[in-house]
Design a protein around this motif. Structure first.
Motif, mmCIF file in Angstrom:
data_model
loop_
_atom_site.group_PDB
_atom_site.id
_atom_site.type_symbol
_atom_site.label_atom_id
_atom_site.label_comp_id
_atom_site.label_asym_id
_atom_site.label_seq_id
_atom_site.Cartn_x
_atom_site.Cartn_y
_atom_site.Cartn_z
ATOM 1 N N HIS A 211 0.808 -1.210 0.000
ATOM 2 C CA HIS A 211 0.000 0.000 0.000
ATOM 3 C C HIS A 211 0.848 1.269 0.000
ATOM 4 C CE1 HIS A 211 -3.063 -2.940 1.443
ATOM 5 N NE2 HIS A 211 -3.730 -2.301 0.488
ATOM 6 N N GLY A 212 1.914 1.258 -0.761
ATOM 7 C CA GLY A 212 2.730 2.456 -0.933
ATOM 8 C C GLY A 212 3.670 2.768 0.212
ATOM 9 N N VAL A 213 3.790 1.831 1.180
ATOM 10 C CA VAL A 213 4.640 2.082 2.344
ATOM 11 C C VAL A 213 5.664 0.952 2.447
ATOM 12 C CG1 VAL A 213 4.639 2.361 4.859
ATOM 13 C CG2 VAL A 213 2.719 3.213 3.502
ATOM 14 N N VAL A 214 6.891 1.285 2.876
ATOM 15 C CA VAL A 214 7.897 0.248 3.107
ATOM 16 C C VAL A 214 7.536 -0.480 4.400
ATOM 17 C CG1 VAL A 214 10.323 -0.214 3.568
ATOM 18 C CG2 VAL A 214 9.681 1.586 1.959
ATOM 19 N N ILE A 215 7.300 -1.805 4.308
ATOM 20 C CA ILE A 215 6.938 -2.530 5.533
ATOM 21 C C ILE A 215 8.096 -3.369 6.062
ATOM 22 C CG2 ILE A 215 4.453 -2.592 5.068
ATOM 23 C CD1 ILE A 215 4.897 -5.566 4.206
ATOM 24 N N ALA A 216 9.104 -3.611 5.252
ATOM 25 C CA ALA A 216 10.243 -4.375 5.741
ATOM 26 C C ALA A 216 11.407 -4.183 4.785
ATOM 27 C CB ALA A 216 9.900 -5.868 5.823
ATOM 28 N N GLN A 217 12.630 -4.246 5.294
ATOM 29 C CA GLN A 217 13.779 -4.361 4.405
ATOM 30 C C GLN A 217 14.918 -5.086 5.106
ATOM 31 O OE1 GLN A 217 15.746 -0.631 3.247
ATOM 32 N NE2 GLN A 217 14.283 0.515 4.474
ATOM 33 N N GLY A 218 15.756 -5.734 4.329
ATOM 34 C CA GLY A 218 16.856 -6.476 4.915
ATOM 35 C C GLY A 218 17.259 -7.635 4.039
ATOM 36 N N LYS A 219 17.997 -8.594 4.633
ATOM 37 C CA LYS A 219 18.433 -9.762 3.876
ATOM 38 C C LYS A 219 17.218 -10.630 3.530
ATOM 39 C CE LYS A 219 23.221 -9.954 4.924
ATOM 40 N NZ LYS A 219 23.431 -8.823 3.999
ATOM 41 N N PRO A 220 17.262 -11.293 2.374
ATOM 42 C CA PRO A 220 16.101 -12.077 1.937
ATOM 43 C C PRO A 220 15.595 -13.050 3.000
ATOM 44 C CG PRO A 220 17.788 -12.059 0.229
ATOM 45 C CD PRO A 220 18.361 -11.333 1.392
ATOM 46 N N ALA A 221 16.531 -13.752 3.647
ATOM 47 C CA ALA A 221 16.113 -14.759 4.626
ATOM 48 C C ALA A 221 15.345 -14.101 5.777
ATOM 49 C CB ALA A 221 17.339 -15.500 5.156
ATOM 50 N N ASP A 222 15.827 -12.930 6.233
ATOM 51 C CA ASP A 222 15.152 -12.237 7.332
ATOM 52 C C ASP A 222 13.793 -11.713 6.895
ATOM 53 O OD1 ASP A 222 17.426 -12.744 8.762
ATOM 54 O OD2 ASP A 222 18.338 -10.796 8.289
ATOM 55 N N VAL A 223 13.757 -11.109 5.692
ATOM 56 C CA VAL A 223 12.508 -10.542 5.195
ATOM 57 C C VAL A 223 11.440 -11.629 5.055
ATOM 58 C CG1 VAL A 223 11.440 -9.548 3.139
ATOM 59 C CG2 VAL A 223 13.521 -8.534 4.073
ATOM 60 N N ALA A 224 11.870 -12.816 4.597
ATOM 61 C CA ALA A 224 10.914 -13.903 4.394
ATOM 62 C C ALA A 224 10.303 -14.367 5.708
ATOM 63 C CB ALA A 224 11.603 -15.076 3.691
ATOM 64 N N LYS A 225 11.009 -14.114 6.823
ATOM 65 C CA LYS A 225 10.489 -14.526 8.132
ATOM 66 C C LYS A 225 9.671 -13.430 8.794
ATOM 67 C CE LYS A 225 14.609 -16.125 9.358
ATOM 68 N NZ LYS A 225 15.756 -16.452 10.186
ATOM 69 N N ASP A 226 9.706 -12.235 8.230
ATOM 70 C CA ASP A 226 9.041 -11.079 8.836
ATOM 71 C C ASP A 226 7.529 -11.288 8.875
ATOM 72 O OD1 ASP A 226 9.720 -7.825 9.249
ATOM 73 O OD2 ASP A 226 7.658 -8.296 8.648
ATOM 74 N N ALA A 227 6.961 -11.047 10.047
ATOM 75 C CA ALA A 227 5.534 -11.303 10.242
ATOM 76 C C ALA A 227 4.670 -10.483 9.292
ATOM 77 C CB ALA A 227 5.152 -11.005 11.695
ATOM 78 N N LYS A 228 5.035 -9.209 9.103
ATOM 79 C CA LYS A 228 4.218 -8.345 8.256
ATOM 80 C C LYS A 228 4.274 -8.799 6.796
ATOM 81 C CE LYS A 228 5.857 -4.485 10.100
ATOM 82 N NZ LYS A 228 6.291 -3.098 10.176
ATOM 83 N N VAL A 229 5.454 -9.220 6.383
ATOM 84 C CA VAL A 229 5.611 -9.682 5.004
ATOM 85 C C VAL A 229 4.786 -10.943 4.781
ATOM 86 C CG1 VAL A 229 7.243 -10.506 3.271
ATOM 87 C CG2 VAL A 229 7.905 -8.670 4.841
ATOM 88 N N ILE A 230 4.853 -11.854 5.753
ATOM 89 C CA ILE A 230 4.092 -13.099 5.628
ATOM 90 C C ILE A 230 2.598 -12.795 5.539
ATOM 91 C CG2 ILE A 230 3.424 -15.226 6.841
ATOM 92 C CD1 ILE A 230 6.355 -15.264 7.918
ATOM 93 N N GLU A 231 2.164 -11.830 6.350
ATOM 94 C CA GLU A 231 0.748 -11.472 6.347
ATOM 95 C C GLU A 231 0.333 -10.946 4.979
ATOM 96 O OE1 GLU A 231 -0.415 -8.839 9.618
ATOM 97 O OE2 GLU A 231 -2.043 -8.167 8.303
#
Lengths: 240, 305
Positions: A211-231
């Motif tokens: 929705h036009g906002v950065v919700i996560a950034q970092g290494k791929p493995a970390d981002v893939a585990k991020d709760a917001k990204v998963i949601e």
């Protein structure tokens, strides 16, 4: 910083497509800019490439402000782009498409002969034969997009969803090609994609938009585990 | 020895061939202009008016006419290109330009003679056949030589544009302006450059026309009719090959002369009506024009063998 995007904002009427987006890209890295459809990836991308003018915020490339510059000047500054849906010049030959980019691109002091030479190199790098544009398949057209962008001699390549419309083998091939482009040309790459799986293998870091906002950034493995990204990605097949 | 009438026709074919070549520099690259009547009119009238009212030699009037043409072309074309007015909309804007030019010339009748036209003050008195300062020559052979030189110059410019990267850039622009800009092409500048060359060629064509005919009329050097004639001529001859516009000039001239001989002045605007109807037919059935279609015919058997 090589590319510094800060507080970038773009509104279309009452709709804010990109809101206060900030991230950085280091020289030589491959950054994945990901997010579901409609998350503002392409708008962000177009703001950097000069196809759209930002309402607020800045885009600094190697120390110079490029936000709001017309597209041709962004290209001269050393930023090349591809289109999600390929936009070849159909009346020109494949070689002419690419040679034109070399001639008018970041190094505009090239002779006509040198431009055609460079174009052949770019075509070779992406593995295309010199033919007509007519009758090329989806995969070949994507390669042409890459060859044309590379021929402008960019320091930064913006690759827009280069895998849409490809099958799995072709996706892997395209991902490898981006890795090879960085290795051979030393080009920094921002890769916009909504399919995460293949991308995760190749990129150094990810920036995830929703929705036009950065919700996560970092290494791929970390981002893939991020709760917001998963949601955001839950229930979609984007990890495939 | 060639008689005066065939000589006159040859001069006109080359002159219109030169003007059509200038037009096709834009036309073949996706900029269909109905405004070239304006540039021709400005060329013809500026030179004649400066000569008649101020005694200024056409040699000085010509640069003035070229400067005025360049200014008008830039004022009209820059906003069009900057704000991406292309295709039919571009045609409409330029159509207005040529009609406005005709109306302005007609309205300034105290200066221009209005719709009756004007004649440059004669400099060829008492047996003089050459007045270099006034750019007036009574010998048609002199005119043939001058206009042949301009025609060659026009072909040379055509070839220069054709072989340059600029032609590829403009072709790319005519397909997709945004993608062209993304690879570093300055779209507005590329279009303005070729527009200027095209407009200035047409302007010199107007100057030569006025000096050769020693008569200018708003309807024969400006306005919609003359602009349509250019578009028709080029499309009929073939705008993608170097000699196409010249073939188109010969075709339109023979057509116009044929109609004049057959019907005299009984039906005014008959030629324009026929141009319009034939234009539609050419666009549908022979989009590459007469020369383009002929070349295809010649090439096809060779390719098959």
């Amino acid at each position: 910083m090589f590319l510094q995007v800060s507080k970038l904002t773009k509104r279309f009427g009452g709709f804010t497509a990109v809101s206060d987006v900030s991230f950085e890209v280091a020289e030589g890295e491959i950054l994945g800019l990901i997010g579901p459809n409609g998350s503002g990836k392409s708008t962000t991308f177009n703001l950097i490439a000069g196809a759209l003018k930002p309402d607020a915020g800045s885009v600094r490339f190697r120390g110079d402000e490029v936000g709001g510059l017309p597209a041709y000047r962004v290209a001269h500054a050393g930023i090349g782009r591809t289109y999600q849906i390929p936009r070849p010049f159909k009346k020109l030959s494949l070689l002419e498409n690419v040679a034109l980019a070399a001639f008018y691109g970041a190094n505009s002091r090239l002779s006509r002969e040198k431009a055609f030479e460079l174009a052949k190199d770019s075509l070779k790098l992406v593995g295309l034969q010199e033919t007509k544009v007519e009758g090329l398949g989806a995969s070949a057209l994507k390669k042409l997009e890459l060859a044309r962008a590379l021929a402008t001699q960019p320091k930064l390549l913006l690759a827009d969803e280069s895998l849409g419309g490809l099958d799995h083998a072709e996706m892997d091939g395209a991902a490898d090609m981006l890795a090879r482009i960085r290795a051979e040309r030393g080009v920094t790459i921002v890769w916009v994609e909504h399919i995460m799986g293949v991308l995760m293998r190749v990129v150094d870091r990810c920036v995830v938009l929703d929705h036009g906002v950065v919700i996560a950034q970092g290494k791929p493995a970390d981002v893939a585990k991020d709760a917001k990204v998963i949601e955001v990605y839950l229930g979609t097949d984007a990890f495939a | 020895m060639i008689g005066n009438y065939p000589l006159h026709l040859m001069i006109l074919v080359l002159l219109w061939g030169y003007i059509y070549t200038g037009w096709s520099l834009m036309g073949r690259l996706g900029m269909v202009s109905f405004g070239h009547g304006a540039f021709m009119g400005i060329g013809a009238y500026t030179v004649v008016m400066l000569w008649n009212h101020f005694g200024l030699s056409p040699w000085l009037g010509a640069p003035a006419a070229l400067a005025l043409t360049a200014a008008v072309a830039l004022v009209i074309a820059y906003p069009c290109f900057r704000f991406k007015i292309v295709g039919h909309y571009f045609a409409l804007v330029t159509l207005a330009l040529s009609e406005v030019t005709r109306l302005v010339i007609t309205a300034m009748r105290d200066v221009t003679g209005g719709s009756l036209g004007a004649t440059p003050n004669g400099a060829l008195t008492e047996g003089r056949s050459v007045a270099i300062g006034a750019l007036q020559f009574s010998d048609k052979w002199v005119w043939l030589a001058i206009i042949f030189a301009f025609w060659l110059l026009g072909l040379w410019v055509w070839r220069l544009v054709d072989r340059g990267m600029g032609r590829l850039a403009l072709q790319a622009i005519s397909e997709d302006e945004e993608a062209a800009a993304s690879i570093g092409i300055h779209v507005t500048r590329a279009k303005l450059q070729v527009t200027l060359v095209s407009a200035l060629m047409t302007c010199t064509g107007g100057i030569l026309y006025a000096q050769y005919q020693l008569y200018v009329n708003p309807d024969t050097v400006s306005g919609i009719a003359i602009s349509l004639q250019m578009v028709f001529g080029v499309i009929a001859g073939g705008m993608f090959v170097m000699l196409g516009p010249t073939v188109g000039a010969a075709f339109t001239l023979l057509l116009a002369e044929g109609l004049r001989l057959a019907f005299g002045n009984k039906y005014p605007a008959l030629d324009t009506t026929i141009y319009g109807a034939m234009l539609v037919l050419f666009i549908i059935f022979m989009p590459k024009g007469i020369l383009g279609a002929l070349l295809d015919l010649v090439r096809r058997p060779r390719r098959a063998s």
